[in-house]
Write an enzyme that holds these catalytic residues in place. Structure first.
Site, PDB file in Angstrom:
ATOM      1  N   LYS A 194      26.789   5.239  55.613  1.00 51.91           N
ATOM      2  CA  LYS A 194      26.578   4.234  54.562  1.00 51.91           C
ATOM      3  C   LYS A 194      27.406   4.642  53.350  1.00 51.91           C
ATOM      4  O   LYS A 194      26.881   5.047  52.324  1.00 51.91           O
ATOM      5  CB  LYS A 194      25.081   4.167  54.206  1.00 51.91           C
ATOM      6  CG  LYS A 194      24.244   3.388  55.194  1.00 51.91           C
ATOM      7  CD  LYS A 194      24.363   1.871  55.062  1.00 51.91           C
ATOM      8  CE  LYS A 194      23.697   1.351  53.805  1.00 51.91           C
ATOM      9  NZ  LYS A 194      23.882  -0.125  53.669  1.00 51.91           N
ATOM     10  N   ASP A 227      23.983   0.204  59.090  1.00 55.10           N
ATOM     11  CA  ASP A 227      23.132  -0.982  59.282  1.00 55.10           C
ATOM     12  C   ASP A 227      23.823  -2.002  60.182  1.00 55.10           C
ATOM     13  O   ASP A 227      23.204  -2.613  61.064  1.00 55.10           O
ATOM     14  CB  ASP A 227      22.715  -1.601  57.935  1.00 55.10           C
ATOM     15  CG  ASP A 227      23.894  -1.903  57.027  1.00 55.10           C
ATOM     16  OD1 ASP A 227      25.007  -1.380  57.252  1.00 55.10           O
ATOM     17  OD2 ASP A 227      23.708  -2.688  56.066  1.00 55.10           O
ATOM     18  N   ASP A 255      17.094   5.706  69.221  1.00 56.70           N
ATOM     19  CA  ASP A 255      15.913   5.006  69.756  1.00 56.70           C
ATOM     20  C   ASP A 255      16.268   3.558  70.071  1.00 56.70           C
ATOM     21  O   ASP A 255      15.869   2.999  71.089  1.00 56.70           O
ATOM     22  CB  ASP A 255      14.763   5.009  68.732  1.00 56.70           C
ATOM     23  CG  ASP A 255      13.735   6.096  69.017  1.00 56.70           C
ATOM     24  OD1 ASP A 255      14.107   7.119  69.629  1.00 56.70           O
ATOM     25  OD2 ASP A 255      12.566   5.916  68.632  1.00 56.70           O
TER      26      ASP A 255
HETATM   27  C1  IPM Z   1      13.688  12.808  68.028  1.00 56.24           C
HETATM   28  C2  IPM Z   1      12.318  12.787  67.417  1.00 56.24           C
HETATM   29  C3  IPM Z   1      12.229  13.922  66.411  1.00 56.24           C
HETATM   30  C4  IPM Z   1      13.225  13.625  65.300  1.00 56.24           C
HETATM   31  C5  IPM Z   1      10.823  14.186  65.866  1.00 56.24           C
HETATM   32  C6  IPM Z   1       9.838  14.451  66.987  1.00 56.24           C
HETATM   33  C7  IPM Z   1      10.805  15.297  64.868  1.00 56.24           C
HETATM   34  O1  IPM Z   1      12.052  11.555  66.862  1.00 56.24           O
HETATM   35  O2  IPM Z   1      14.057  13.840  68.612  1.00 56.24           O
HETATM   36  O3  IPM Z   1      14.377  11.791  67.936  1.00 56.24           O
HETATM   37  O4  IPM Z   1      12.912  12.894  64.355  1.00 56.24           O
HETATM   38  O5  IPM Z   1      14.333  14.140  65.387  1.00 56.24           O
HETATM   39 MG    MG Z   2      13.527  10.076  67.239  1.00 59.78          MG
END
Ligand code: IPM
Ligand code: MG
Length: 371
Positions: A194, A227, A255
């Protein structure tokens, strides 16, 4: 024949069940692989360690991790530990491992297995054949920057601070990892930051540009605002090959990318340190991208594939056992082709199985492939 030492840290929730399946895969390679043998040790991390020792990782366990050739990690956390002090919360164990082992490069592949394209929340044509590698910086940024605190102000209000901080060196070394990986793939890197709002983004952009010019002019580089990257990942994910980004954006984008594949329960990850100048060895930790899933823990329902695939990454990145790593990937794909599914990826017409049944099916395929 070399003997490699693995530290198994199952942690909490479904980590315990999925690591149990990995142990069977390790036993399989100990019986069949000609290139190496594995010795395993197991210890506690996360809530499990807190319950027994009052900390998320003991010094002894950290020493074992330092001494191991690779750490195979399950998952940490759960509502049971929501109220424990911040310094000893389950996640602190994982963060300490990353920091103390210097695991700055987090590789998170997001692959859409053909058999699962319909399990994605995106249309099949958008995700079929998708193969992205997110390269997340893992030991810097806002996760570790100081100050990191909540202070009480004179008027009784509170003020919370997290610090996003990056140095040239930290950005350059993660950029190199991304360029090296891209060369073995489709030769394209998107760097996400960003720079329009954050000084760390400005420096990130500058250093990635300079590293590209000096080190990897043969690789195609594009800069993208984080973003916009999040938006493009759901609009047209196949435009990406390698995405390199900081610790926090990498947490979020990985994710998101994982979920678009329909395979969150399937995705492995590798966290790597710098190569030792003398031995060439890297410290390494391998873990599934999914978490501890407390809602299904202990029920034998968890999908062991991501953890098994994480061991597959260990074979590839820590032990140069690419052939064996291919076997693991093929065995997983074949098992899916047969229609076996754990609950998280269940679809009409498929056969639902539990954790150990899925493990057994993968082992059976491994046996056939190694035949
Ligand atoms: C990941 C998880 C971790 C992070 C947590 C569990 C601390 O979300 O490995 O992506 O935020 O890195
Ligand atoms: Mg994570």
């Amino acid at each position: 024949m070399p003997t490699y030492r693995l530290l198994l840290l199952p942690g909490d929730g479904i980590g315990v069940e999925t690591i149990a399946e990995v142990e069977r895969v390790i036993a399989f390679f100990n019986k069949t692989a000609k290139g190496a043998k594995f010795e395993t040790e197991t210890d506690l991390v996360g809530g499990a360690a807190f319950d027994k020792h009052g900390v998320a990782l003991t010094d002894e366990a950290m020493a074992k991790a330092q001494g191991a050739d690779a750490v195979i990690f399950g998952a940490v956390g759960g509502p049971k530990w929501d109220q424990v002090p911040y310094a000893v919360r389950p996640e602190a164990g994982l963060l300490a491992l990353r920091k103390h082992l210097g695991l700055f490069a987090n590789l998170r592949p997001a692959i859409c297995y053909p058999a699962l394209a319909d399990a994605s929340s995106l249309k099949r044509e958008l995700v079929e054949g998708l193969d992205i590698m997110i390269v997340r910086e893992l030991t810097g940024g806002v996760y570790f920057g100081e100050p990191k605190e909540i202070v009480v102000l004179e008027d009784g209000q509170k003020r919370a601070v997290d610090t996003q901080v990056y140095t040239t060196h930290e950005i350059e070394r993660i950029a190199r990892v991304a360029f090296d990986l891209a060369r073995k793939r489709s030769n394209k890197v998107h760097s996400a930051e960003k720079r329009n709002v954050m000084r760390t983004g400005v420096l990130w952009n500058e250093v990635v540009t300079a590293t590209h010019k000096a080190y990897a002019p043969d690789v195609k580089l594009e800069h993208i605002l984080a973003d916009n990257c999040a938006m493009q990942l759901v609009r047209n994910p196949k435009q990406f090959d390698v995405i390199v980004t900081d610790n926090l954006f990498g947490d979020v984008l990985s994710d998101e990318a994982a979920m678009t594949t329909g395979s969150l329960g399937m995705l492995p990850s590798a966290s790597l340190g710098a190569a030792d100048p003398k031995t060439g060895k890297r410290k390494a930790l391998y873990e599934p991208v999914h978490g501890s899933a407390p809602d299904i823990a202990g029920k034998g329902l968890a999908n062991p594939i991501a953890t098994i695939a994480s061991f597959g990454m260990a074979l590839r990145y820590s032990f140069a056992m690419g052939k064996e790593a291919d076997l693991v990937e093929k065995a997983i794909a074949k098992t899916l082709d047969q229609g076996l599914r754990t609950a998280d990826i269940m679809q009409p017409g498929m056969r639902q199985v539990g954790t150990s049944e899925m493990g057994s099916a993968i082992l059976k395929e491994l046996g056939k492939l190694a035949g």
